[in-house]
Design an enzyme around this catalytic site. Structure first.
Site, PDB file in Angstrom:
ATOM      1  N   ARG A   1       9.256  61.349 -17.515  1.00 49.92           N
ATOM      2  CA  ARG A   1       8.132  62.035 -16.864  1.00 49.92           C
ATOM      3  C   ARG A   1       8.050  63.468 -17.370  1.00 49.92           C
ATOM      4  O   ARG A   1       6.971  64.003 -17.614  1.00 49.92           O
ATOM      5  CB  ARG A   1       8.254  62.015 -15.331  1.00 49.92           C
ATOM      6  CG  ARG A   1       7.224  62.927 -14.677  1.00 49.92           C
ATOM      7  CD  ARG A   1       7.000  62.748 -13.186  1.00 49.92           C
ATOM      8  NE  ARG A   1       8.199  62.430 -12.437  1.00 49.92           N
ATOM      9  CZ  ARG A   1       9.201  63.289 -12.183  1.00 49.92           C
ATOM     10  NH1 ARG A   1       9.145  64.539 -12.623  1.00 49.92           N
ATOM     11  NH2 ARG A   1      10.256  62.904 -11.508  1.00 49.92           N
TER      12      ARG A   1
ATOM     13  N   TYR B   1     -20.054  64.090 -15.504  1.00 47.54           N
ATOM     14  CA  TYR B   1     -19.498  62.741 -15.413  1.00 47.54           C
ATOM     15  C   TYR B   1     -19.283  62.399 -13.934  1.00 47.54           C
ATOM     16  O   TYR B   1     -18.749  63.216 -13.179  1.00 47.54           O
ATOM     17  CB  TYR B   1     -18.177  62.707 -16.181  1.00 47.54           C
ATOM     18  CG  TYR B   1     -17.432  61.411 -16.041  1.00 47.54           C
ATOM     19  CD1 TYR B   1     -17.899  60.265 -16.652  1.00 47.54           C
ATOM     20  CD2 TYR B   1     -16.259  61.341 -15.288  1.00 47.54           C
ATOM     21  CE1 TYR B   1     -17.220  59.066 -16.513  1.00 47.54           C
ATOM     22  CE2 TYR B   1     -15.577  60.148 -15.155  1.00 47.54           C
ATOM     23  CZ  TYR B   1     -16.065  59.017 -15.771  1.00 47.54           C
ATOM     24  OH  TYR B   1     -15.392  57.832 -15.629  1.00 47.54           O
TER      25      TYR B   1
ATOM     26  N   ASP C   1     -15.234  70.132 -20.768  1.00 46.60           N
ATOM     27  CA  ASP C   1     -14.980  68.707 -20.991  1.00 46.60           C
ATOM     28  C   ASP C   1     -15.624  68.346 -22.330  1.00 46.60           C
ATOM     29  O   ASP C   1     -16.849  68.286 -22.444  1.00 46.60           O
ATOM     30  CB  ASP C   1     -15.577  67.893 -19.832  1.00 46.60           C
ATOM     31  CG  ASP C   1     -15.282  66.397 -19.946  1.00 46.60           C
ATOM     32  OD1 ASP C   1     -15.026  65.922 -21.077  1.00 46.60           O
ATOM     33  OD2 ASP C   1     -15.331  65.702 -18.916  1.00 46.60           O
TER      34      ASP C   1
ATOM     35  N   LYS D   1     -11.930  57.690 -24.648  1.00 48.33           N
ATOM     36  CA  LYS D   1     -13.219  57.532 -25.317  1.00 48.33           C
ATOM     37  C   LYS D   1     -13.047  57.678 -26.838  1.00 48.33           C
ATOM     38  O   LYS D   1     -12.365  56.867 -27.437  1.00 48.33           O
ATOM     39  CB  LYS D   1     -14.215  58.535 -24.718  1.00 48.33           C
ATOM     40  CG  LYS D   1     -14.178  58.590 -23.175  1.00 48.33           C
ATOM     41  CD  LYS D   1     -14.630  57.301 -22.500  1.00 48.33           C
ATOM     42  CE  LYS D   1     -14.331  57.258 -21.005  1.00 48.33           C
ATOM     43  NZ  LYS D   1     -14.809  58.381 -20.201  1.00 48.33           N
TER      44      LYS D   1
HETATM   45  C1  LIG Z   1     -14.562  58.946 -18.959  1.00 51.55           C
HETATM   46  C2  LIG Z   1     -14.792  60.385 -18.737  1.00 51.55           C
HETATM   47  C3  LIG Z   1     -13.943  61.133 -17.922  1.00 51.55           C
HETATM   48  C4  LIG Z   1     -12.809  60.506 -17.119  1.00 51.55           C
HETATM   49  O1  LIG Z   1     -11.819  60.003 -17.937  1.00 51.55           O
HETATM   50  P1  LIG Z   1     -10.894  58.719 -17.560  1.00 51.55           P
HETATM   51  O2  LIG Z   1     -10.062  58.556 -18.769  1.00 51.55           O
HETATM   52  O3  LIG Z   1     -11.834  57.575 -17.303  1.00 51.55           O
HETATM   53  O4  LIG Z   1     -10.142  59.096 -16.341  1.00 51.55           O
HETATM   54  C5  LIG Z   1     -14.180  62.493 -17.804  1.00 51.55           C
HETATM   55  N1  LIG Z   1     -15.201  63.084 -18.448  1.00 51.55           N
HETATM   56  C6  LIG Z   1     -16.053  62.390 -19.236  1.00 51.55           C
HETATM   57  C7  LIG Z   1     -17.157  63.105 -19.924  1.00 51.55           C
HETATM   58  C8  LIG Z   1     -15.874  61.027 -19.404  1.00 51.55           C
HETATM   59  O5  LIG Z   1     -16.732  60.350 -20.181  1.00 51.55           O
END
Ligand SMILES: *Cc1c(COP(=O)(O)O)cnc(C)c1O
Length: 375
Positions: A49, A102, A174, A199
């Site tokens: 961890r 998001y 983000d 992603k």
């Molecule tokens: C998918 C996504 C998230 C969240 O990420 P997870 O891996 O699903 O927890 C946050 N911001 C954006 C822009 C996303 O597309």
């Protein structure tokens, strides 16, 4: 010596294993580490961890490709976001968030952190004036997504950094939709970059993960403390898959962009399509800002059509699924899928919207698939 993006994506943090010469760093699938004497762990590793060599390798790669000094990897994008909020905010603090963030990010703020006394105001638009209007005397954080999900709105990153400085607040960006190949927020003055590595970075729809990248040592220390104290880390195999995905990020992004440009152009000229959202289109309100801060315009395209649900149900190559950024093309209905959790909130999405994550397939096949589904 400074290297180009694609060189860093392949090599940073990914040196061959010194013991065996294994070209690919191994998956250290272990929870704990033998110590030579009490208080004398061999290489500083005590418990996975706190630290794991496979995760360390990924963290180094993440830092390098965002042009930051410190990278941290997490079990998901939302785990990374939650760690930022717990580490850096306290009850009574206020955050400005995007008007079409998001959905899961909005839910984390509105349904989890607001319960603990953090105040949140969604800006009424992606421009700096709207964000400034949403700010208060107790604003401690400005949260930006650009391009946004699902409307592909663009926020000027340098302007957002200036706003955050004026407010004495931190700027969090983000960068999931753009990926570091297309845009590097730290260079524009962001304090923290957050990724859902699920992603584009992972890129193959086979792993969930999150990442944070920062330049500042003290900020990195606070986040690292919470990474361990909260424990929302990814496992070694997930870290390894993510690092493998990153090696081809630049190559994949160029194809995502090539295909998305062709599809956006096709949709603009289709009579069943009312409006197309793609920052590469010259009439997109954020086009000039995007051209200034992004290398290209990305692989996400949204559009409005009367029969949105039927179109989503009718494609064959475009798979009906949530998520984005993988090599395969996906289609979805944000109102009833990814953004169902924001129905009734200021972030509600209209029912005639379709979102595409354009993959790297042969573009003529993708165009034929959409044409069939729209007719
Ligand atoms: C998918 C996504 C998230 C969240 O990420 P997870 O891996 O699903 O927890 C946050 N911001 C954006 C822009 C996303 O597309």
């Amino acid at each position: 010596m400074s290297h180009g993006f694609d060189t860093l994506a392949v090599h940073a943090g990914q040196d061959p294993d010194p013991r065996t010469g294994s070209v690919i760093p191994p998956i250290y699938q272990t929870s704990t580490y033998a110590q030579d004497a009490v208080g004398a762990p061999r290489l500083g590793y005590e418990y996975s961890r706190s630290a794991n060599p496979t995760r360390d390798a990924l963290q180094e790669t993440l830092a390098a490709i965002e042009g930051g000094r410190h990278g941290l990897a997490f079990a998901s994008g939302l785990a990374a976001e939650d760690t930022i909020l717990r580490a850096l905010l306290k009850p009574g603090d206020h955050v400005v968030i995007p008007g079409d963030a998001y959905g899961g990010t909005y839910r984390l703020f509105a349904r989890v952190h607001q319960e603990w006394g953090v105040q949140v105001t969604p800006a009424k638009g992606p421009d700096i004036a709207a964000m400034r209007n949403a700010a208060q005397v107790n604003t401690k954080m400005v949260w930006v997504e650009t391009p946004t999900n699902p409307l592909l709105n663009i926020t000027d990153l340098s302007g957002a950094a200036q706003l955050a400085r004026d407010l004495g607040a931190l700027l969090v960006v983000d960068n999931t939709f753009a990926s570091p190949y297309l845009q590097q927020p730290l260079a524009h003055g962001a304090d923290i970059v957050v990724h859902s590595t699920t992603k584009y970075l992972g890129g193959h729809s086979d792993v969930i993960g999150g990442g944070l990248i920062v330049d500042d040592d003290e900020l990195a220390e606070r986040l690292r403390f919470h990474q361990n104290a909260m424990g929302a880390v990814n496992g070694p195999f997930d870290a390894w898959l993510t690092a493998r995905g990153i090696k081809t990020l630049g190559v994949r992004m160029d194809r995502h962009c090539d295909n998305a440009e062709r599809i956006a152009d096709f949709l603009v000229h289709h009579k069943k399509v009312r409006q197309v959202y793609y920052p590469g289109l010259s009439d997109h309100p954020g086009h000039e800002t995007a051209a200034k801060q992004m290398r290209r315009f990305g692989g996400m395209v949204s559009f409005r059509t009367d029969d949105a649900e039927r179109v989503c149900n009718s494609t064959e190559l475009f798979i009906l699924a949530e998520s984005l950024g993988g090599v395969e093309s996906l289609i979805e209905h944000p109102g009833r899928m990814t953004h169902a959790s924001v129905a009734g909130s200021p972030l509600e999405v209209s029912g005639d919207l379709v979102r595409l994550s354009v993959g790297i397939e042969t573009v003529d096949d993708l165009l034929a698939d959409l044409d069939r589904a729209l007719s």
